[in-house]
Design a protein around this motif. Structure first.
Motif, PDB file in Angstrom:
ATOM      1  N   TYR A  30      14.527  -1.133  -7.680  1.00 55.76           N
ATOM      2  CA  TYR A  30      14.851  -0.381  -6.285  1.00 55.76           C
ATOM      3  C   TYR A  30      16.421  -0.212  -6.541  1.00 55.76           C
ATOM      4  O   TYR A  30      17.328  -1.046  -6.606  1.00 55.76           O
ATOM      5  CB  TYR A  30      14.763  -1.196  -5.108  1.00 55.76           C
ATOM      6  CG  TYR A  30      15.070  -0.335  -4.033  1.00 55.76           C
ATOM      7  CD1 TYR A  30      14.168   0.404  -3.459  1.00 55.76           C
ATOM      8  CD2 TYR A  30      16.242  -0.387  -3.210  1.00 55.76           C
ATOM      9  CE1 TYR A  30      14.295   1.408  -2.380  1.00 55.76           C
ATOM     10  CE2 TYR A  30      16.536   0.370  -2.244  1.00 55.76           C
ATOM     11  CZ  TYR A  30      15.634   1.405  -1.797  1.00 55.76           C
ATOM     12  OH  TYR A  30      15.827   2.144  -0.781  1.00 55.76           O
ATOM     13  N   ALA A  56      10.855  -0.980   0.938  1.00 61.82           N
ATOM     14  CA  ALA A  56      10.506  -1.298  -0.052  1.00 61.82           C
ATOM     15  C   ALA A  56       9.823  -2.828  -0.254  1.00 61.82           C
ATOM     16  O   ALA A  56       9.182  -3.424  -0.755  1.00 61.82           O
ATOM     17  CB  ALA A  56      11.388  -1.028  -1.225  1.00 61.82           C
ATOM     18  N   LEU A  60       6.706  -4.666  -1.146  1.00 62.52           N
ATOM     19  CA  LEU A  60       6.387  -5.888  -1.831  1.00 62.52           C
ATOM     20  C   LEU A  60       5.776  -6.844  -1.496  1.00 62.52           C
ATOM     21  O   LEU A  60       4.543  -7.541  -1.950  1.00 62.52           O
ATOM     22  CB  LEU A  60       7.870  -6.216  -2.169  1.00 62.52           C
ATOM     23  CG  LEU A  60       7.928  -7.398  -3.223  1.00 62.52           C
ATOM     24  CD1 LEU A  60       7.193  -7.356  -4.523  1.00 62.52           C
ATOM     25  CD2 LEU A  60       9.402  -7.655  -3.440  1.00 62.52           C
ATOM     26  N   ASN A  63       1.880  -5.903  -1.311  1.00 62.68           N
ATOM     27  CA  ASN A  63       1.611  -6.252  -2.435  1.00 62.68           C
ATOM     28  C   ASN A  63       1.159  -7.710  -3.090  1.00 62.68           C
ATOM     29  O   ASN A  63       0.129  -7.779  -3.662  1.00 62.68           O
ATOM     30  CB  ASN A  63       2.386  -5.724  -3.834  1.00 62.68           C
ATOM     31  CG  ASN A  63       2.277  -4.010  -3.563  1.00 62.68           C
ATOM     32  OD1 ASN A  63       1.579  -3.360  -3.039  1.00 62.68           O
ATOM     33  ND2 ASN A  63       3.390  -3.367  -4.422  1.00 62.68           N
ATOM     34  N   TYR A  74       4.102  -9.412  -8.559  1.00 61.11           N
ATOM     35  CA  TYR A  74       5.223  -8.525  -8.251  1.00 61.11           C
ATOM     36  C   TYR A  74       6.483  -9.015  -7.959  1.00 61.11           C
ATOM     37  O   TYR A  74       6.644 -10.118  -7.191  1.00 61.11           O
ATOM     38  CB  TYR A  74       4.581  -7.709  -7.192  1.00 61.11           C
ATOM     39  CG  TYR A  74       3.383  -6.903  -7.282  1.00 61.11           C
ATOM     40  CD1 TYR A  74       3.046  -5.934  -7.878  1.00 61.11           C
ATOM     41  CD2 TYR A  74       2.252  -7.521  -6.835  1.00 61.11           C
ATOM     42  CE1 TYR A  74       1.945  -5.273  -8.080  1.00 61.11           C
ATOM     43  CE2 TYR A  74       0.991  -6.938  -7.009  1.00 61.11           C
ATOM     44  CZ  TYR A  74       0.867  -5.917  -7.522  1.00 61.11           C
ATOM     45  OH  TYR A  74      -0.312  -5.073  -7.828  1.00 61.11           O
ATOM     46  N   MET A  76      10.656  -7.436  -7.437  1.00 66.10           N
ATOM     47  CA  MET A  76      11.825  -6.254  -7.264  1.00 66.10           C
ATOM     48  C   MET A  76      12.913  -6.698  -7.702  1.00 66.10           C
ATOM     49  O   MET A  76      13.608  -7.701  -7.267  1.00 66.10           O
ATOM     50  CB  MET A  76      11.564  -5.811  -5.717  1.00 66.10           C
ATOM     51  CG  MET A  76      12.643  -4.782  -5.448  1.00 66.10           C
ATOM     52  SD  MET A  76      12.188  -3.961  -3.740  1.00 66.10           S
ATOM     53  CE  MET A  76      13.458  -4.937  -2.939  1.00 66.10           C
ATOM     54  N   VAL A 102      12.201   2.738  -7.975  1.00 70.51           N
ATOM     55  CA  VAL A 102      12.024   3.316  -6.616  1.00 70.51           C
ATOM     56  C   VAL A 102      13.535   3.597  -6.091  1.00 70.51           C
ATOM     57  O   VAL A 102      14.248   2.953  -6.175  1.00 70.51           O
ATOM     58  CB  VAL A 102      11.239   2.259  -5.391  1.00 70.51           C
ATOM     59  CG1 VAL A 102      11.304   3.203  -4.178  1.00 70.51           C
ATOM     60  CG2 VAL A 102       9.864   2.112  -6.006  1.00 70.51           C
ATOM     61  N   TRP A 296       8.215   2.176   1.232  1.00 70.09           N
ATOM     62  CA  TRP A 296       6.777   1.441   1.316  1.00 70.09           C
ATOM     63  C   TRP A 296       5.922   2.171   0.531  1.00 70.09           C
ATOM     64  O   TRP A 296       4.944   1.448  -0.230  1.00 70.09           O
ATOM     65  CB  TRP A 296       6.521   1.407   2.682  1.00 70.09           C
ATOM     66  CG  TRP A 296       5.588   0.752   3.135  1.00 70.09           C
ATOM     67  CD1 TRP A 296       4.883  -0.669   2.995  1.00 70.09           C
ATOM     68  CD2 TRP A 296       4.001   1.407   3.181  1.00 70.09           C
ATOM     69  NE1 TRP A 296       3.721  -0.913   3.269  1.00 70.09           N
ATOM     70  CE2 TRP A 296       3.090   0.167   3.286  1.00 70.09           C
ATOM     71  CE3 TRP A 296       3.685   2.603   3.207  1.00 70.09           C
ATOM     72  CZ2 TRP A 296       1.594   0.405   3.570  1.00 70.09           C
ATOM     73  CZ3 TRP A 296       2.375   2.766   3.376  1.00 70.09           C
ATOM     74  CH2 TRP A 296       1.178   1.990   3.478  1.00 70.09           C
ATOM     75  N   VAL A 299       6.194   1.761  -3.181  1.00 68.84           N
ATOM     76  CA  VAL A 299       5.871   0.317  -3.509  1.00 68.84           C
ATOM     77  C   VAL A 299       4.301   0.212  -3.502  1.00 68.84           C
ATOM     78  O   VAL A 299       3.661  -0.512  -4.479  1.00 68.84           O
ATOM     79  CB  VAL A 299       6.779  -0.625  -3.031  1.00 68.84           C
ATOM     80  CG1 VAL A 299       6.158  -2.163  -3.579  1.00 68.84           C
ATOM     81  CG2 VAL A 299       8.072  -0.591  -3.084  1.00 68.84           C
ATOM     82  N   ARG A 300       3.478   0.418  -2.605  1.00 67.92           N
ATOM     83  CA  ARG A 300       2.159   0.320  -2.528  1.00 67.92           C
ATOM     84  C   ARG A 300       1.674   1.173  -3.304  1.00 67.92           C
ATOM     85  O   ARG A 300       0.501   0.790  -3.773  1.00 67.92           O
ATOM     86  CB  ARG A 300       2.051   0.686  -0.745  1.00 67.92           C
ATOM     87  CG  ARG A 300       2.178  -0.214  -0.013  1.00 67.92           C
ATOM     88  CD  ARG A 300       1.090  -1.629  -0.200  1.00 67.92           C
ATOM     89  NE  ARG A 300       0.018  -1.356   0.087  1.00 67.92           N
ATOM     90  CZ  ARG A 300      -0.668  -1.599  -1.075  1.00 67.92           C
ATOM     91  NH1 ARG A 300      -0.736  -2.010  -2.113  1.00 67.92           N
ATOM     92  NH2 ARG A 300      -2.328  -1.257  -0.632  1.00 67.92           N
TER      93      ARG A 300
END
Length: 389
Positions: A30, A56, A60, A63, A74, A76, A102, A296, A299-300
């Motif tokens: 990110y 984000a 996460l 996820n 996952y 970040m 991102v 969001w 990330v999704r």
């Protein structure tokens, strides 16, 4: 304004939650690039320091919730670039760690990052720049857009104007680049849906409207004569708030203030949106913004693609995301998909005022031969993007 940091960038692993037994593990970056925010008349609505980044983080967490049942992990990795420092150095550092970024950055910076040698074969997501050009002639094959374009928002508003038969329109536009970009998108949308402007003025004043709006605004709008609605192009939310209820003619105000077309809003509660709103507020102690939602969604998007392909290869995920098989549940009443000709995330656009949702575009009656969501923004025949061919 984003918090300035002492070093060129701050890189850290947020929620380093790749389970030890994870069969598939994806790390994404990110990248947030701080830009100076011009002074405005009122500071009643300060921009959250974690705008975008908070979205984000919520993506996460979502996820991770799904991934723990599927053996998928996952992580970040974050970089924040202060004003005046080099965002390309931060981008290179992240790209050395992951092929997925991102990005919260202005359009010019986005393009510079996308054109890096290190970004070839990577997958980048734009979550902050609405410029139409990024989805048009300046598109890049490695850059997808989770944030709606300015044209998608103005098309949504134009559909409402047509539905309400507000056909006699005038506009006041600010002079800053974001205001001018919105005004240009609005003119294009009005033409697209058979509407015209009967009057237009530029807002070039620096007077303190907090003290004089009730005297200045009526005089400024008096020579518009009669009209159905006044469009405001004030994307920094500087002067527009003082125009409402101060115009010479008592008419509705739409555009950047009043009745607005937005990516996301606290007043969106249907289609399970209230659950997303609640999760976000519990995690971050504030309301979710449009930029948070875009981050969001980006990330999704990665999470959904990993779930369906069980892969972390950037090429495989990109092909799947742009395919007809991909769908993202975005809490907007219908699945979200990506346009394979310019990388834009298709999505409904809410038309709302600060207290309630008024409509959600595309509206009934605005048809399309393939997907009604493509009535919003650049359709395939309109786009000059060639990078996705």
């Amino acid at each position: 304004m984003k918090r300035a940091l002492a070093s060129t960038f701050l890189a850290l692993s947020t929620l380093a939650a790749v389970p030890a037994a994870a069969e598939v593990a994806l790390t994404f970056g990110y990248l947030s690039v701080a830009v100076p925010r011009p002074p405005v008349l009122s500071n009643l609505d300060p921009e959250p320091e974690n705008i975008g980044r908070a979205g984000a983080q919520t993506g996460l967490q979502d996820n991770l919730t799904t991934g723990k049942f599927l053996g998928q992990g996952y992580r970040m990795s974050e970089a924040v670039v202060p004003q005046g420092d080099d965002p390309l150095a931060a981008a290179r550092a992240l790209l050395a760690e992951t092929r997925f970024l991102v990005i919260d950055a202005p359009a010019a910076t986005l393009l510079a990052i996308a054109d890096l040698d290190e970004a070839k074969g990577a997958l980048l997501f734009n979550t902050a720049a609405g410029e139409v050009a990024l989805r048009d002639g300046a598109c890049r094959a490695n850059l997808l857009h989770a944030l709606p374009s300015d044209a998608m928002r103005t098309d949504a508003l134009a559909q409402v104007l047509v539905q309400k038969r507000w056909t006699d329109l005038v506009m006041i536009a600010g002079t800053r680049p974001a205001d001018q970009a919105y005004a240009q998108a609005m003119r294009r949308s009005l033409t697209k849906f058979g509407l015209t402007l009967s009057g237009e003025k530029a807002w070039a004043f620096d007077a303190d409207m907090r003290r004089s709006a009730s005297q200045e605004i009526p005089l400024f709008t008096q020579d518009f004569d009669d009209y159905d609605a006044l469009i405001l192009a004030d994307e920094l939310h500087d002067f527009g708030r003082y125009v409402l209820y101060n115009t010479w003619a008592a008419r509705p105000v739409v555009g950047s203030e009043g009745l607005t077309a937005v990516t996301w809003s606290p007043v969106i509660e249907q289609w399970g949106a209230a659950q997303l709103q609640s999760r976000f507020e519990d995690q971050h102690d504030r309301e979710m913004t449009a930029q948070d939602y875009a981050a969001w969604a980006a990330v999704r998007t990665l999470g959904e693609a990993v779930t369906r392909t069980n892969s972390t290869d950037a090429g495989i995920l990109r092909d799947y995301i742009l395919s007809d098989a991909f769908e993202l549940a975005g809490f907007k009443g219908r699945p979200l998909t990506y346009r394979d000709w310019n990388g834009q995330l298709r999505q409904p656009i809410a038309v709302a005022h600060p207290r309630a949702l008024v409509a959600q575009a595309p509206l009934e009656g605005f048809l399309h031969q393939v997907n009604e969501l493509d009535t919003l923004g650049l359709d395939r025949p309109e786009s000059q993007c060639e990078a996705f061919e």
